[in-house]
Write a protein that holds these residues in place. Structure first.
Motif, PDB file in Angstrom:
ATOM      1  N   TYR A  19       0.789  -1.051   0.075  1.00 54.69           N
ATOM      2  CA  TYR A  19      -0.023  -0.029  -0.016  1.00 54.69           C
ATOM      3  C   TYR A  19       0.960   1.194  -0.087  1.00 54.69           C
ATOM      4  O   TYR A  19       2.085   1.212   0.940  1.00 54.69           O
ATOM      5  CB  TYR A  19      -0.949   0.135   1.440  1.00 54.69           C
ATOM      6  N   ASP A  20       0.721   2.327  -0.823  1.00 54.05           N
ATOM      7  CA  ASP A  20       1.250   3.328  -0.780  1.00 54.05           C
ATOM      8  C   ASP A  20       0.950   4.595   0.167  1.00 54.05           C
ATOM      9  O   ASP A  20       0.056   5.288  -0.253  1.00 54.05           O
ATOM     10  CB  ASP A  20       1.064   4.056  -2.389  1.00 54.05           C
TER      11      ASP A  20
ATOM     12  N   ALA B  46     -10.622   4.035   1.395  1.00 57.20           N
ATOM     13  CA  ALA B  46     -11.824   3.669   0.852  1.00 57.20           C
ATOM     14  C   ALA B  46     -12.115   3.056  -0.509  1.00 57.20           C
ATOM     15  O   ALA B  46     -12.845   2.160  -0.642  1.00 57.20           O
ATOM     16  CB  ALA B  46     -12.701   5.062   1.265  1.00 57.20           C
ATOM     17  N   SER B  47     -11.300   3.359  -1.311  1.00 57.38           N
ATOM     18  CA  SER B  47     -11.486   2.922  -2.645  1.00 57.38           C
ATOM     19  C   SER B  47     -10.812   1.441  -2.681  1.00 57.38           C
ATOM     20  O   SER B  47     -11.473   0.666  -3.791  1.00 57.38           O
ATOM     21  CB  SER B  47     -10.669   3.727  -3.608  1.00 57.38           C
TER      22      SER B  47
ATOM     23  N   GLN C 261      -5.354   9.945   2.794  1.00 53.92           N
ATOM     24  CA  GLN C 261      -5.109   8.214   3.033  1.00 53.92           C
ATOM     25  C   GLN C 261      -6.485   7.618   3.132  1.00 53.92           C
ATOM     26  O   GLN C 261      -6.423   6.568   2.593  1.00 53.92           O
ATOM     27  CB  GLN C 261      -4.209   8.207   4.000  1.00 53.92           C
ATOM     28  N   ALA C 262      -7.178   8.128   3.931  1.00 55.39           N
ATOM     29  CA  ALA C 262      -8.367   7.440   4.070  1.00 55.39           C
ATOM     30  C   ALA C 262      -9.363   7.316   3.145  1.00 55.39           C
ATOM     31  O   ALA C 262      -9.926   6.243   2.626  1.00 55.39           O
ATOM     32  CB  ALA C 262      -9.410   8.156   5.554  1.00 55.39           C
TER      33      ALA C 262
ATOM     34  N   ASP D  19       0.150   7.528   8.630  1.00 58.55           N
ATOM     35  CA  ASP D  19      -0.571   8.688   8.578  1.00 58.55           C
ATOM     36  C   ASP D  19      -1.748   8.642   8.651  1.00 58.55           C
ATOM     37  O   ASP D  19      -2.527   9.951   8.834  1.00 58.55           O
ATOM     38  CB  ASP D  19      -0.272   8.340   6.763  1.00 58.55           C
ATOM     39  N   VAL D  20      -2.530   7.667   8.818  1.00 59.61           N
ATOM     40  CA  VAL D  20      -3.826   7.681   9.417  1.00 59.61           C
ATOM     41  C   VAL D  20      -4.351   6.510  10.128  1.00 59.61           C
ATOM     42  O   VAL D  20      -3.803   5.637   9.754  1.00 59.61           O
ATOM     43  CB  VAL D  20      -4.984   7.795   7.986  1.00 59.61           C
TER      44      VAL D  20
END
Length: 94
Positions: free
Chosen positions: A20-21, A91-92, A86-87, A49-50
């Motif tokens: 994951y980036d 979600a996508s 990032q959130a 980050d989140v």
């Protein structure tokens, strides 16, 4: 480690292709914490980050595609702290 965490790690790695980036932490209440980053998903509690926090039923429902993450957030079932970009990226993926 709980069965909920084990299954969530497996599903997250399948959905993200093992990487994951960015970095995200999933706090599953009363179960544990999952980290997701360029190394994939794993049971861990590190800086991210989140941070997304939910109970086990909500998190399971999101991973299974039964609940939209945005809907869960808007109804208070999913809490998000940190980078909203990032959130939204998560979600996508979810």
């Amino acid at each position: 480690m709980s069965a909920v965490i084990d299954e969530a790690v497996k599903q997250l790695n399948e959905k993200t292709g093992g990487s994951y980036d960015g970095s995200a932490k999933f706090v599953i209440q009363d179960e544990g914490t999952i980290m997701l980053d360029h190394d994939g998903a794993r049971a861990a509690d590190e800086t991210s980050d989140v941070t997304l926090t939910a109970d086990a039923d909500t998190f399971r429902s999101i991973l299974n595609g039964e609940t939209n993450p945005t809907t869960a957030f808007m109804t208070g079932k999913l809490k998000v702290d940190g980078d909203m970009g990032q959130a939204m990226k998560l979600a996508s993926v979810l």
